[in-house]
Design an enzyme around this catalytic site. Sequence first.
Site, PDB file in Angstrom:
ATOM      1  N   CYS A   1      -3.640   4.208   7.042  1.00 59.03           N
ATOM      2  CA  CYS A   1      -2.497   5.060   6.763  1.00 59.03           C
ATOM      3  C   CYS A   1      -2.618   6.420   7.433  1.00 59.03           C
ATOM      4  CB  CYS A   1      -2.288   5.187   5.270  1.00 59.03           C
ATOM      5  SG  CYS A   1      -1.152   3.919   4.714  1.00 59.03           S
TER       6      CYS A   1
ATOM      7  N   CYS B   1     -10.281  10.863   8.625  1.00 57.17           N
ATOM      8  CA  CYS B   1      -8.955  10.394   8.205  1.00 57.17           C
ATOM      9  C   CYS B   1      -7.845  11.156   8.905  1.00 57.17           C
ATOM     10  CB  CYS B   1      -8.823  10.536   6.692  1.00 57.17           C
ATOM     11  SG  CYS B   1      -7.174  10.158   6.076  1.00 57.17           S
TER      12      CYS B   1
ATOM     13  N   CYS C   1       0.869  -1.175   0.000  1.00 53.85           N
ATOM     14  CA  CYS C   1       0.000   0.000   0.000  1.00 53.85           C
ATOM     15  C   CYS C   1       0.910   1.231   0.000  1.00 53.85           C
ATOM     16  CB  CYS C   1      -0.866  -0.066   1.260  1.00 53.85           C
ATOM     17  SG  CYS C   1      -1.855   1.396   1.549  1.00 53.85           S
TER      18      CYS C   1
ATOM     19  N   CYS D   1     -10.914  14.599   4.617  1.00 46.38           N
ATOM     20  CA  CYS D   1     -12.003  13.756   5.109  1.00 46.38           C
ATOM     21  C   CYS D   1     -12.059  13.774   6.639  1.00 46.38           C
ATOM     22  CB  CYS D   1     -11.827  12.325   4.614  1.00 46.38           C
ATOM     23  SG  CYS D   1     -11.844  12.220   2.820  1.00 46.38           S
TER      24      CYS D   1
HETATM   25  N1  SAH Z   1      -7.170   9.254  -0.838  1.00 47.64           N
HETATM   26  C1  SAH Z   1      -7.547   8.005  -1.362  1.00 47.64           C
HETATM   27  C2  SAH Z   1      -6.568   6.893  -1.050  1.00 47.64           C
HETATM   28  C3  SAH Z   1      -5.977   6.912   0.327  1.00 47.64           C
HETATM   29  S1  SAH Z   1      -7.084   6.650   1.677  1.00 47.64           S
HETATM   30  C4  SAH Z   1      -8.924   7.615  -0.904  1.00 47.64           C
HETATM   31  O1  SAH Z   1      -9.462   8.270  -0.020  1.00 47.64           O
HETATM   32  O2  SAH Z   1      -9.461   6.690  -1.479  1.00 47.64           O
HETATM   33  C5  SAH Z   1      -7.259   4.921   1.593  1.00 47.64           C
HETATM   34  C6  SAH Z   1      -8.395   4.343   2.425  1.00 47.64           C
HETATM   35  O3  SAH Z   1      -8.105   4.477   3.835  1.00 47.64           O
HETATM   36  C7  SAH Z   1      -9.719   5.045   2.159  1.00 47.64           C
HETATM   37  O4  SAH Z   1     -10.685   4.146   1.675  1.00 47.64           O
HETATM   38  C8  SAH Z   1     -10.061   5.581   3.509  1.00 47.64           C
HETATM   39  O5  SAH Z   1     -11.412   5.543   3.714  1.00 47.64           O
HETATM   40  C9  SAH Z   1      -9.335   4.658   4.482  1.00 47.64           C
HETATM   41  N2  SAH Z   1      -9.232   5.235   5.818  1.00 47.64           N
HETATM   42  C10 SAH Z   1      -8.930   6.506   6.152  1.00 47.64           C
HETATM   43  N3  SAH Z   1      -9.003   6.668   7.498  1.00 47.64           N
HETATM   44  C11 SAH Z   1      -9.357   5.461   8.010  1.00 47.64           C
HETATM   45  C12 SAH Z   1      -9.587   4.979   9.334  1.00 47.64           C
HETATM   46  N4  SAH Z   1      -9.460   5.761  10.395  1.00 47.64           N
HETATM   47  N5  SAH Z   1      -9.939   3.686   9.479  1.00 47.64           N
HETATM   48  C13 SAH Z   1     -10.062   2.849   8.416  1.00 47.64           C
HETATM   49  N6  SAH Z   1      -9.845   3.253   7.145  1.00 47.64           N
HETATM   50  C14 SAH Z   1      -9.501   4.542   6.944  1.00 47.64           C
HETATM   51 FE1  SF4 Z   2      -9.680  11.523   2.400  1.00 45.60          FE
HETATM   52 FE2  SF4 Z   2      -7.602  10.615   3.771  1.00 45.60          FE
HETATM   53 FE3  SF4 Z   2      -8.088   9.674   1.276  1.00 45.60          FE
HETATM   54 FE4  SF4 Z   2      -7.204  12.193   1.663  1.00 45.60          FE
HETATM   55  S1  SF4 Z   2      -6.110  10.291   2.163  1.00 45.60           S
HETATM   56  S2  SF4 Z   2      -8.871  11.555   0.335  1.00 45.60           S
HETATM   57  S3  SF4 Z   2      -8.217  12.787   3.550  1.00 45.60           S
HETATM   58  S4  SF4 Z   2      -9.348   9.401   3.093  1.00 45.60           S
END
Ligand code: SAH
Ligand code: SF4
Length: 363
Positions: A344, A127, A113, A124
């Site tokens: 991540c 996140c 990954c 988000c």
């Molecule tokens: N920005 C892109 C790719 C990176 S994030 C995207 O958002 O798709 C990759 C994944 O990690 C996303 O599906 C996101 O929902 C997930 N993710 C982010 N924070 C998380 C959390 N606290 N617990 C579980 N998954 C999480």
């Molecule tokens: Fe949203 Fe995190 Fe993916 Fe950025 S990395 S788009 S903040 S989930």
Amino acid sequence: MKPSILDYTQQELETMIPPKFRAKQIYHWLYQQHVDDFSQMENLPKTLRQELAERFSLSPLEIVQKQRSVDGSVKYLFRLHDGHTVEAVLLKMKDAVYDEKGELVHHAKYTVCVSSQVGCKVGCAFCLTAKGGFERNLTPGEIVGQVLEIKKDNDIASNRRVNIVYMGMGEPLDNLDNVAKAVKIFANENGLSISPKRQTISTSGISSKIEKLGKMELGVQLAISLHAVDDALREQLIPMNKAYNIASIIEAVRNFPVNTRKRVMFEYLVIKDVNDDLASAKKLVKLLNGIKSKVNLIYFNPYPGTDFQRPEPERMRAFQEYLLSKGLLCTIRESKGIDISAACGQLREQSLEETNRSNEVKA
Ligand code: SAH
Ligand code: SF4
């Protein structure tokens, strides 16, 4: 600052370092022989090896921290040349299997990954990467380097292919040019030879860029971080939904060229009492009607300071069973490496906190 040689496609190296056949040799040394130094490229003239060392750096990043999970996944923190840090995770999807004589039946299967940016602009609500804001895009070499360093660190034989998911830190489609270049460098058969079919780009849903990615015809797999089925909730979770609503994303997905045997993956991060109800499951079925899709339900992985909670397993299963009963493919992603905060952004955050703490002590 010297550019990294990992930033370039073979075609670019062919024009930069004539004669043409040198580029293929260099790719072989970099990606199949895993050399640590230009001097080890034995079939190149000594003067060329010196010249390469003067013009290029070899790796644009270094491993600064590593955490191994009980399930076999390993999370890496990399430092870039300007001091920023990004994460990548080696996920062990299947163990190696041996027969009773100790002969290998099949190899372990790995997925890496990778991160595509330092931080992220999308912001988000759930996140951790979003909390630190956005710093900069990663270069193609910084993306490719994550996989190369991880293969080296784990002695994964050069001919063992790994799958790649762009699901680390950052929004890959917000750095589309560099990500597209990384896809091509990964795919080169003189190098890592990771076919685009084995590379999945995950996006929070920048519809215009999904269209653009489709037109590039790279042959990559697409994953959409959907997480909500109505715009009001999705806007709260992913502010960018105001500009690119759910309908626009679905439209972009319908136009996306998909390998006939593959499906578009829809990721649905399940958060307790936010989106784990069966009414949402029902709407999801409607939304995906007619799309060759696969749904991946992800347990929200909590971290200090968030109000969101992990859903109850029973709710998760009920959600999944509903989708399955309607004929959708649906898996539950047990956050791999949950004990090492494998969502991540979490290792980096920990490391920044530690740095801040030690700075406080010094001050
Ligand atoms: N920005 C892109 C790719 C990176 S994030 C995207 O958002 O798709 C990759 C994944 O990690 C996303 O599906 C996101 O929902 C997930 N993710 C982010 N924070 C998380 C959390 N606290 N617990 C579980 N998954 C999480
Ligand atoms: Fe949203 Fe995190 Fe993916 Fe950025 S990395 S788009 S903040 S989930």
